[in-house]
Every structure is written in structure tokens, then in C-alpha cells.
Design an enzyme around this catalytic site. Structure first.
Site, PDB file in Angstrom:
ATOM      1  N   CYS A   1       0.965  -1.216   0.014  1.00  0.00           N
ATOM      2  CA  CYS A   1       0.054  -0.019   0.102  1.00  0.00           C
ATOM      3  C   CYS A   1       0.980   1.366   0.089  1.00  0.00           C
ATOM      4  O   CYS A   1       0.281   2.328  -0.206  1.00  0.00           O
ATOM      5  CB  CYS A   1      -1.065   0.008   1.259  1.00  0.00           C
ATOM      6  SG  CYS A   1      -2.010  -1.588   1.289  1.00  0.00           S
TER       7      CYS A   1
ATOM      8  N   HIS B   1      -2.958   7.322   2.243  1.00  0.00           N
ATOM      9  CA  HIS B   1      -3.340   5.979   1.745  1.00  0.00           C
ATOM     10  C   HIS B   1      -4.853   5.798   2.437  1.00  0.00           C
ATOM     11  O   HIS B   1      -5.048   5.970   3.658  1.00  0.00           O
ATOM     12  CB  HIS B   1      -2.335   4.969   2.290  1.00  0.00           C
ATOM     13  CG  HIS B   1      -3.089   3.494   2.064  1.00  0.00           C
ATOM     14  ND1 HIS B   1      -3.629   3.166   0.757  1.00  0.00           N
ATOM     15  CD2 HIS B   1      -2.949   2.439   2.795  1.00  0.00           C
ATOM     16  CE1 HIS B   1      -3.990   1.927   0.877  1.00  0.00           C
ATOM     17  NE2 HIS B   1      -3.769   1.459   2.182  1.00  0.00           N
TER      18      HIS B   1
ATOM     19  N   ASN C   1     -10.182   0.026   0.403  1.00  0.00           N
ATOM     20  CA  ASN C   1      -8.789   0.254   0.206  1.00  0.00           C
ATOM     21  C   ASN C   1      -8.391  -0.402  -1.152  1.00  0.00           C
ATOM     22  O   ASN C   1      -8.284  -1.612  -1.216  1.00  0.00           O
ATOM     23  CB  ASN C   1      -8.230  -0.669   1.558  1.00  0.00           C
ATOM     24  CG  ASN C   1      -6.833  -0.579   1.565  1.00  0.00           C
ATOM     25  OD1 ASN C   1      -5.905  -0.078   0.836  1.00  0.00           O
ATOM     26  ND2 ASN C   1      -5.906  -1.110   2.543  1.00  0.00           N
TER      27      ASN C   1
HETATM   28  O1  UT7 Z   1      -3.613  -0.916   3.586  1.00  0.00           O
HETATM   29  C1  UT7 Z   1      -2.740  -1.422   4.610  1.00  0.00           C
HETATM   30  C2  UT7 Z   1      -3.094  -0.835   5.619  1.00  0.00           C
HETATM   31  N1  UT7 Z   1      -4.010  -1.358   6.293  1.00  0.00           N
HETATM   32  C3  UT7 Z   1      -4.615  -0.782   7.334  1.00  0.00           C
HETATM   33  O2  UT7 Z   1      -4.225   0.102   7.748  1.00  0.00           O
HETATM   34  C4  UT7 Z   1      -5.612  -1.598   8.007  1.00  0.00           C
HETATM   35  C5  UT7 Z   1      -5.449  -1.293   9.533  1.00  0.00           C
HETATM   36  N2  UT7 Z   1      -6.492  -2.153  10.436  1.00  0.00           N
HETATM   37  C6  UT7 Z   1      -7.903  -1.706  10.506  1.00  0.00           C
HETATM   38  O3  UT7 Z   1      -8.227  -0.707   9.716  1.00  0.00           O
HETATM   39  C7  UT7 Z   1      -8.688  -2.163  11.609  1.00  0.00           C
HETATM   40  O4  UT7 Z   1      -8.007  -2.774  12.363  1.00  0.00           O
HETATM   41  C8  UT7 Z   1      -9.829  -3.141  11.178  1.00  0.00           C
HETATM   42  C9  UT7 Z   1     -10.876  -2.265  10.261  1.00  0.00           C
HETATM   43  C10 UT7 Z   1      -9.124  -4.118  10.005  1.00  0.00           C
HETATM   44  C11 UT7 Z   1     -10.576  -3.782  12.122  1.00  0.00           C
HETATM   45  O5  UT7 Z   1     -11.078  -2.928  12.982  1.00  0.00           O
HETATM   46  P1  UT7 Z   1     -10.667  -3.076  14.617  1.00  0.00           P
HETATM   47  O6  UT7 Z   1     -11.497  -2.165  15.226  1.00  0.00           O
HETATM   48  O7  UT7 Z   1      -9.280  -3.254  14.745  1.00  0.00           O
HETATM   49  O8  UT7 Z   1     -11.422  -4.758  14.808  1.00  0.00           O
HETATM   50  P2  UT7 Z   1     -10.903  -5.844  15.311  1.00  0.00           P
HETATM   51  O9  UT7 Z   1     -10.072  -6.621  14.200  1.00  0.00           O
HETATM   52  O10 UT7 Z   1     -10.389  -5.743  16.650  1.00  0.00           O
HETATM   53  O11 UT7 Z   1     -12.300  -6.512  15.582  1.00  0.00           O
HETATM   54  C12 UT7 Z   1     -13.288  -6.383  16.620  1.00  0.00           C
HETATM   55  C13 UT7 Z   1     -14.308  -7.249  16.411  1.00  0.00           C
HETATM   56  C14 UT7 Z   1     -13.994  -8.553  16.673  1.00  0.00           C
HETATM   57  O12 UT7 Z   1     -14.805  -9.416  17.250  1.00  0.00           O
HETATM   58  P3  UT7 Z   1     -14.668  -9.848  18.940  1.00  0.00           P
HETATM   59  O13 UT7 Z   1     -13.405 -10.702  19.058  1.00  0.00           O
HETATM   60  O14 UT7 Z   1     -14.299  -8.356  19.439  1.00  0.00           O
HETATM   61  O15 UT7 Z   1     -15.805 -10.511  19.195  1.00  0.00           O
HETATM   62  C15 UT7 Z   1     -14.033  -9.226  15.144  1.00  0.00           C
HETATM   63  O16 UT7 Z   1     -14.074 -10.615  14.932  1.00  0.00           O
HETATM   64  O17 UT7 Z   1     -14.950  -7.262  15.288  1.00  0.00           O
HETATM   65  C16 UT7 Z   1     -15.329  -8.408  14.730  1.00  0.00           C
HETATM   66  N3  UT7 Z   1     -15.201  -8.261  13.237  1.00  0.00           N
HETATM   67  C17 UT7 Z   1     -16.363  -8.166  12.445  1.00  0.00           C
HETATM   68  N4  UT7 Z   1     -17.699  -7.849  12.701  1.00  0.00           N
HETATM   69  C18 UT7 Z   1     -18.502  -7.799  11.847  1.00  0.00           C
HETATM   70  C19 UT7 Z   1     -14.274  -8.391  12.336  1.00  0.00           C
HETATM   71  N5  UT7 Z   1     -14.508  -8.218  10.888  1.00  0.00           N
HETATM   72  C20 UT7 Z   1     -15.830  -8.235  11.131  1.00  0.00           C
HETATM   73  C21 UT7 Z   1     -16.692  -7.690   9.937  1.00  0.00           C
HETATM   74  N6  UT7 Z   1     -18.207  -7.724  10.430  1.00  0.00           N
HETATM   75  N7  UT7 Z   1     -16.444  -7.664   9.022  1.00  0.00           N
END
Ligand code: UT7
Length: 328
Positions: free
Chosen positions: A122, A255, A285
Site C-alpha cells: 500500500c 493512503h 482500500n
Molecule cells: O492497507 C494497508 C494498511 N491497512 C490498514 O491500515 C488496516 C488497519 N486496520 C484496520 O483498519 C482495523 O484494524 C480493521 C478495520 C481491520 C478492524 O477494526 P478493529 O476495530 O481493529 O476491529 P478488530 O479486528 O479488533 O475486531 C473487532 C471485532 C472482533 O470481534 P470480537 O473478537 O471483539 O468479538 C471481530 O471478530 O469485530 C469483529 N469483526 C467483524 N464484525 C463484523 C471483524 N470483522 C468484522 C466484520 N463484521 N466484517
């Protein structure tokens, strides 16, 4: 005479197929995977993304974007003397021949100009622009076509709701021309391979088959944490290199991965959110394509004007990050 690189044309392309969160949620629900528009918007800021048709490759998207950039610059393909393509989803498995060579062929070029791919995921576009800028400053090349192009939908695992809702396909391009006036004011690139595992496609080819996985893997929270810290730092480094301060910036184009990361970067730089170009809501993204796509959209809708100071910042797998400060 000091040589600079100046952006003399921009272009972009999005595949026709647009998929909203609602549509994606329904498709995933049919496979027993639960997500929602509410979760995707609140965690990432994404409402829709575009997907390429199966027969469309990164080079096809790239060529559309390139033609638009060439038109804006008033140039023909054979006026270009170097092509640099940033892509993590190149046309060919194994990465060769390079997508840049395929773009050269599809543009019908016959001038035997140099063509090369740059891989920094990215951050790829920022790396590609910095590479092209060095070639121009050295005097080796005068008109460079720089492209970020991706078909990320090909490497998404639609059983992994944590990643498949985030990415989309697209391409953006710029033409950099040698100029007596700036142009690119500063470039700063970084990498830290110790974090290679948090964002990768952890597979390789062995004996004619994929060993490991051909799908994107991401530890989202780990990437998030690193991204917010490095994006502020590298913006300051680029500003310092140019002898400028953040209040002299007219536009920030980070980005487009997550609106929360983008807002936090703007806030840390003391920039009002109105100075940030946002396309993540409509494109998702698009990895190496996200910055040139956003740039082209803001140039064509008249927001970014000649003389504006624009900070472009990338962050992604590798781990890589970097910034390019440019006067339009
Ligand atoms: O392009 C290269 C650079 N990439 C980035 O910059 C991405 C960086 N990371 C992010 O943008 C975020 O970490 C995400 C958007 C990927 C995720 O957001 P988050 O607030 O960090 O969520 P998380 O991964 O900690 O997940 C929170 C909860 C989890 O459930 P529990 O364990 O709390 O019960 C996940 O299982 O959200 C759940 N979850 C979802 N729920 C509904 C993960 N994906 C989904 C989904 N729908 N699609």
C-alpha cells in the site's frame, strides 16, 4: 540548473462493478458469514468498493488510468521514457513479465522505453513516485508514467470477514515531467521488515503449486497501531526536508485504508479535516492505487489547484511507509 519533477497529468479508473456494504453483507450472509453495513462503516469508513471483471487485470485498469493522465498532459504514449508501476496484484503470478512491460505493450508503445514494477504494497505508489523522481533528478529520464494499479479482489478470502469487506480494485496514474521549478519538494521512504508477518499473502510457488496461502492475511489491529504512529512521523520528516510546516499544506492525501487512521493523522498534523481528500468511503482500500485515485479525483473536481502543496502518504505491508510532498 536544479532539475525537479512536476506532475503534468493525472488519471484514474475504477471498474464498473460497484458493490455496496449492503450487497456484500447479503452475499456473505448466504455463506453464513455475519457482517453489517454498520460494522464496516463504523470500523473503517467504507460504504462501497469496485471489483474488476474476471478478465480484467491490473494492467487493464492501469492502461485506462494512464490514457487519462496522458490526455491531461497532452502527450502521446511514445513521449514517455520510463514506466513505473506499483502493484501487489501484478498480472502474472511470479511477478514477471512486469505489469509495467504489459502496460507498455497495451499502450501500443514502440519507443523501447524503460519499464519496471515497484513492490511496496500500500506504500507502493509513494515508493514509485520517489523512484521516478530520482530518475528525473539524475537527468536519466524526462517524462515518467507512474501508476498504482490493483485487483485486490483476486487475493481476498471471502470467508474472512475481517479483511474481505475492506479492499477494492482500481488504478491511478500520474505523469511526472522534468521541470526547472518544483514539483516534488521532498520524498521520504521507510521500511521495517521485522513486521513482515502482520500483512502478507503468505504463500509461494513450489513445484507448480501454491505452498501456503494465496489469500491476503492481515492482523488489522497491529497494522492500525503502527500506521497511526508512522504516518504522522513521516509527514513531519518530509516537511522538514522541504523546510516547510504543516500549516503550509493545502491538501493531505493519505493512503485510503481506514477513515479512523486518516482522521487521526490529520488531527496529529493539526490539519482541519476539510484539507484531507477522502475516497475510502466509495473505493475501499485499493492499496497502491488509493493515493493516485484520490489525487486524480480531487484534481478533476477542482479542489486541488496549480500551486497547491499536497502531502501524499502511504503505509502498508512489508512493513513500509513513506511520504511525498509535492507542489502542483
Ligand atoms: O492497507 C494497508 C494498511 N491497512 C490498514 O491500515 C488496516 C488497519 N486496520 C484496520 O483498519 C482495523 O484494524 C480493521 C478495520 C481491520 C478492524 O477494526 P478493529 O476495530 O481493529 O476491529 P478488530 O479486528 O479488533 O475486531 C473487532 C471485532 C472482533 O470481534 P470480537 O473478537 O471483539 O468479538 C471481530 O471478530 O469485530 C469483529 N469483526 C467483524 N464484525 C463484523 C471483524 N470483522 C468484522 C466484520 N463484521 N466484517
Amino acid at each position: 540548473m536544479t532539475l525537479y519533477s512536476k506532475i503534468i497529468g493525472t488519471g484514474s479508473y475504477l471498474p464498473e462493478k460497484r458493490v455496496t456494504n449492503q450487497e456484500l453483507t447479503e452475499q456473505l450472509a448466504a455463506k453464513g458469514i455475519e457482517t453489517s453495513d454498520e460494522w464496516i462503516v463504523s470500523r473503517s469508513g467504507i460504504s462501497a468498493r469496485h471489483y474488476a471483471e474476471p478478465e480484467q487485470k491490473s494492467s487493464d485498469l492501469a492502461v485506462h488510468a494512464a490514457r487519462r493522465a496522458l490526455d491531461m498532459a497532452g502527450l502521446q504514449p511514445d513521449d514517455i521514457d520510463l514506466i513505473v508501476v506499483a502493484s501487489s496484484t501484478p498480472d502474472f503470478f511470479g511477478s514477471f513479465p512486469s505489469t509495467a512491460c504489459i502496460v507498455q505493450r497495451k499502450l501500443g508503445m514502440s519507443n523501447n522505453c524503460a519499464a519496471v514494477d515497484v513492490q511496496a504494497v500500500c506504500s507502493g505508489f509513494v515508493y514509485a513516485v520517489a523512484t521516478a523522481d530520482s530518475f528525473i533528478k539524475s537527468g536519466a529520464h524526462k517524462k515518467v508514467l507512474v501508476i498504482g494499479a490493483e485487483v485486490f479482489s483476486r487475493i481476498l478470502n471471502f470467508d474472512d470477514r475481517g479483511t474481505c469487506v475492506l479492499f477494492g480494485d482500481g488504478a491511478g496514474a500520474i505523469i511526472l515531467g522534468a521541470s526547472a521549478e518544483p514539483g516534488i519538494l521532498a520524498t521520504k521512504l521507510h521500511a521495517d521488515g521485522r513486521h513482515a508477518d502482520i500483512l502478507s499473502v503468505p504463500g509461494s510457488v513450489a513445484g507448480g503449486a501454491v505452498a501456503g496461502s494465496a489469500f491476503l492475511y492481515m492482523d488489522g489491529p497491529a497494522v492500525f497501531k503502527l500506521a497511526v504512529s508512522v504516518l504522522e512521523k513521516v509527514a513531519h520528516e518530509a516537511l522538514e526536508q522541504a523546510g516547510m510546516s504543516a500549516d503550509q499544506l493545502d491538501w493531505l492525501i493519505p493512503h485510503q485504508a481506514n477513515i479512523r487512521i486518516m482522521n487521526s493523522t490529520a488531527k496529529k498534523l493539526g490539519l482541519p479535516l476539510e484539507k484531507m481528500v477522502v475516497t475510502v468511503d466509495q473505493h475501499g482500500n485499493t492499496s497502491a492505487a488509493s493515493i493516485p485515485l484520490a489525487l486524480d479525483i480531487a484534481v478533476r473536481d477542482g479542489r486541488i489547484k496549480k500551486g497547491d502543496n499536497v502531502m501524499m502518504e502511504g503505509v502498508g505491508g512489508g512493513f513500509t511507509w513513506g511520504a511525498v510532498l509535492v507542489r502542483m
